[in-house]
Design an enzyme around this catalytic site. Sequence first.
Site, PDB file in Angstrom:
ATOM      1  N   LYS A  11       0.848  -1.196   0.000  1.00  0.00           N
ATOM      2  CA  LYS A  11       0.000   0.000   0.000  1.00  0.00           C
ATOM      3  C   LYS A  11       0.878   1.238   0.000  1.00  0.00           C
ATOM      4  O   LYS A  11       2.022   1.239   0.463  1.00  0.00           O
ATOM      5  CB  LYS A  11      -0.960   0.020   1.193  1.00  0.00           C
ATOM      6  CG  LYS A  11      -0.301   0.163   2.578  1.00  0.00           C
ATOM      7  CD  LYS A  11      -0.125   1.596   3.012  1.00  0.00           C
ATOM      8  CE  LYS A  11       0.671   1.695   4.317  1.00  0.00           C
ATOM      9  NZ  LYS A  11       1.168   3.040   4.608  1.00  0.00           N
ATOM     10  N   ASP A 141      -1.932  -0.912  10.100  1.00  0.00           N
ATOM     11  CA  ASP A 141      -2.125  -1.069   8.652  1.00  0.00           C
ATOM     12  C   ASP A 141      -2.794  -2.380   8.266  1.00  0.00           C
ATOM     13  O   ASP A 141      -3.238  -2.532   7.127  1.00  0.00           O
ATOM     14  CB  ASP A 141      -0.770  -0.990   7.924  1.00  0.00           C
ATOM     15  CG  ASP A 141      -0.209   0.418   7.865  1.00  0.00           C
ATOM     16  OD1 ASP A 141      -0.991   1.383   8.010  1.00  0.00           O
ATOM     17  OD2 ASP A 141       1.009   0.562   7.670  1.00  0.00           O
TER      18      ASP A 141
END
Length: 315
Positions: A11, A141
């Site tokens: 990401k 995350d």
Amino acid sequence: MRSYSLLAPAKINLYLEILGDRPDGYHELVMVMQSIDLADRVELWANGTDQFRVHCEHEQVPADQSNLAYRAAELMSQQFPEEFARYGGIDITIHKQIPVGAGLAGGSTNAAAVLVGLEMMWELGLTQIEIQELGSLLGSDVPFCIVGGTALATGRGEKLDGLPDLENMHLVLAKYRSLSVSTPWAYKTYRQQFGASYLCQPGDLECRHQQVHSGPMIHAIAHRDENQIGKLLYNDLEKVVLPEYPQVANLRQVFQQLGTLGTLMSGSGPTVFALAASQEQAQQLLAQVRATIPDPDLELWTAKFIPAGIQIAKP
């Protein structure tokens, strides 16, 4: 099925703003997060024992309990002891493509893959939200890595609101192989330098969340305005990382000079990315950066945005 092969995408952060401190010691954040097709492959195999074992050829990836993927398996065994007793342990093999210590959530996405894989192997019947709640126990995350796509993240990063997909936007990523930035150092240094400006009242924090949610970046994403998204890229942590790490600052400057849709450091760095108008332009940009900085320590990749997180790998 007694084995699974999963793709675990990296990401990037298109937007990262630090609002203040939280009672739990973390920072209150508002971020826009995006999955990209630079991905590790994580293979899970039932091993017929009561042990979890991690295998990875990358020398910087630990094979013990310090590995977040191992801790994900351990968490599942603690949360679901009956299923663990029934099905037993697993071998986790991580095929690394995401660079280590790069600000791209490589460890978090590997952990997310283990959670998703064990949910299927142990036939738990959990919802995606329930898996994300387990992921939040491992790291900020991990919940995003499970669902992926494009999302607004608040809290310490675990509270997610899905945004319209930005599938097939293209980018170039650059990272010096030997360079890493400590995430705790980056946040601690930011607090030392800018803590006086932190928002303190819950109402102020919520107001700022809403301002971002209805603000220019989210509007640009809703309209898939690639030029505007590039102009609005933002990361508070650049304020402390770029002065301390001139190589990262120089990478960002080179991208700017070469003419991109926009460039930014992802997370706490040291990876820098730049948006490109097409795959062809991304390839050209990569070649230009390589010619401008002919350093063998500099790694470069092209990638594109994808609308999903953990996926079963195709044979």
